[in-house]
Design an enzyme around this catalytic site. Structure first.
Site, PDB file in Angstrom:
ATOM      1  N   GLY A 145       0.354  -1.006  -0.145  1.00 43.49           N
ATOM      2  CA  GLY A 145      -0.031   0.127   0.179  1.00 43.49           C
ATOM      3  C   GLY A 145       1.152   1.390  -0.135  1.00 43.49           C
ATOM      4  O   GLY A 145       2.136   1.209  -0.860  1.00 43.49           O
ATOM      5  N   HIS A 158       4.526   2.076  -7.812  1.00 41.45           N
ATOM      6  CA  HIS A 158       3.548   1.617  -7.854  1.00 41.45           C
ATOM      7  C   HIS A 158       2.364   1.706  -8.905  1.00 41.45           C
ATOM      8  O   HIS A 158       2.161   0.006 -10.097  1.00 41.45           O
ATOM      9  CB  HIS A 158       1.730   1.033  -6.720  1.00 41.45           C
ATOM     10  CG  HIS A 158       3.289   1.229  -5.421  1.00 41.45           C
ATOM     11  ND1 HIS A 158       3.107   1.837  -4.834  1.00 41.45           N
ATOM     12  CD2 HIS A 158       3.471  -0.203  -5.376  1.00 41.45           C
ATOM     13  CE1 HIS A 158       4.315   1.360  -3.359  1.00 41.45           C
ATOM     14  NE2 HIS A 158       4.304   0.374  -3.897  1.00 41.45           N
ATOM     15  N   GLN A 183      15.338  -8.803  -3.765  1.00 45.50           N
ATOM     16  CA  GLN A 183      13.716  -9.247  -3.283  1.00 45.50           C
ATOM     17  C   GLN A 183      13.262  -9.622  -5.054  1.00 45.50           C
ATOM     18  O   GLN A 183      12.927 -10.773  -4.884  1.00 45.50           O
ATOM     19  CB  GLN A 183      13.142  -7.699  -3.321  1.00 45.50           C
ATOM     20  CG  GLN A 183      12.116  -8.754  -3.213  1.00 45.50           C
ATOM     21  CD  GLN A 183      10.706  -7.397  -2.382  1.00 45.50           C
ATOM     22  OE1 GLN A 183      10.258  -7.453  -1.459  1.00 45.50           O
ATOM     23  NE2 GLN A 183       9.721  -6.567  -3.162  1.00 45.50           N
TER      24      GLN A 183
END
Ligand code: PAF
Length: 284
Positions: free
Chosen positions: A31, A37, A153
């Site tokens: 979020g 994003h 990641q």
């Protein structure tokens, strides 16, 4: 746009979509969405018919003393942004259903997940690998999108998916930057004007480091110069400036660039009497 909170509703809707032959593309997030994003979402739309975005601030990837409680939570605004992008579903799982009281399973990735971030946040990728495995099992996407901003990641997720035979295509999205080259991040919301001005210097310093190496400077010298430049600019400490091979993240042999590589950086930027940890990376 559907907003799903229970696993039952989630599975039912996804089952219907899959039954109609739609490919599911998944964008996991915590979020506090920003333009970065939204670039992931736009890329997602190119890979399938249905885009699902999850919003879950995952406690297991925060170490004690990190910013779990302070992490920005902006659900209403996030939903507005995602609806405007034409997302089909937001999945907001209840934390108690993700980690119930009996939870006792760990997911640990070796290789690419070791070193760099793990030297400073030893349990970080265990938390990421665990929650991503759980979210993948729930959503069962055809494709999942992760930003290259969190380069290690992304490499860790690729390893996880390959090692555990998950039939999911992992797509990396290029880093979205502001007009001064600062990589967009939810944690940029912490910055005051001085913090932001300093954070924006990271890009120029790292670009110079990359140019030096391309011009034949030894990797150790160029990265040391970059660390000094970051500290001289006002960064309070530098966790690492490292050059690695782009896929295996192994240390370069010979100390000079001899092909594509990635320079990765983590540094602490003073801000309002505290510090914000910035990570970034650049292709060289
Ligand atoms: O990159 C993130 O936002 C998180 O690490 C992720 C992949 C959503 C897992 O919580």
């Amino acid at each position: 746009m559907k907003i799903m909170r229970t696993e039952r509703d989630l599975r039912k809707t996804l089952w219907g979509w899959r039954g109609s032959g739609d490919r599911i593309v998944f964008v996991p997030t915590m979020g506090a969405l920003h333009e970065g994003h939204l670039t992931l979402v736009r890329l997602a739309k190119k890979h399938g018919e249905r885009v699902v975005v999850s919003i879950f601030v995952n406690p297991t990837q925060f170490a004690p003393g990190e910013d779990l409680d302070a992490y920005p939570r902006t659900e209403t605004e996030d939903a507005r942004l995602l609806e405007a992008e034409g997302v089909d579903m937001i999945y907001i799982p209840n934390p108690e259903t993700i980690y119930n009281v009996h939870h006792a399973t760990a997911v640990t990735v070796g290789g690419v997940a070791k070193g760099l971030e793990t030297d400073y946040r030893p349990t970080f990728f265990d938390g990421v690998a665990l929650v991503v495995t759980k979210l993948f099992n729930r959503v069962q996407p055809d494709t999942a999108i992760f930003g290259e901003k969190d380069y290690q990641q992304l490499a860790t997720i690729r390893r996880l998916v390959e090692d555990l035979d998950m039939a999911i295509k992992i797509v990396g999205a290029p880093i979205a930057r502001d007009e001064d080259g600062l990589a967009l991040s939810s944690r940029n919301a912490y910055f005051d004007a001085d913090g932001l001005a300093l954070a924006r210097q990271l890009n120029g310093i790292m670009k110079k480091c990359a140019t030096d190496m391309r011009d034949g400077r030894h990797v150790d010298e160029a990265t040391l110069a970059a660390k000094h430049a970051l500290l001289a600019a006002g960064f309070s400490s530098v966790d690492y400036v490292e050059v690695r091979s782009p896929n295996s993240l192994t240390v370069l042999e010979g100390g000079y660039l001899n092909g594509p590589a990635r320079v990765l950086v983590a540094a602490h930027c003073p801000n309002k009497g505290q510090s914000v940890r910035l990570i970034d990376n650049f292709a060289v």
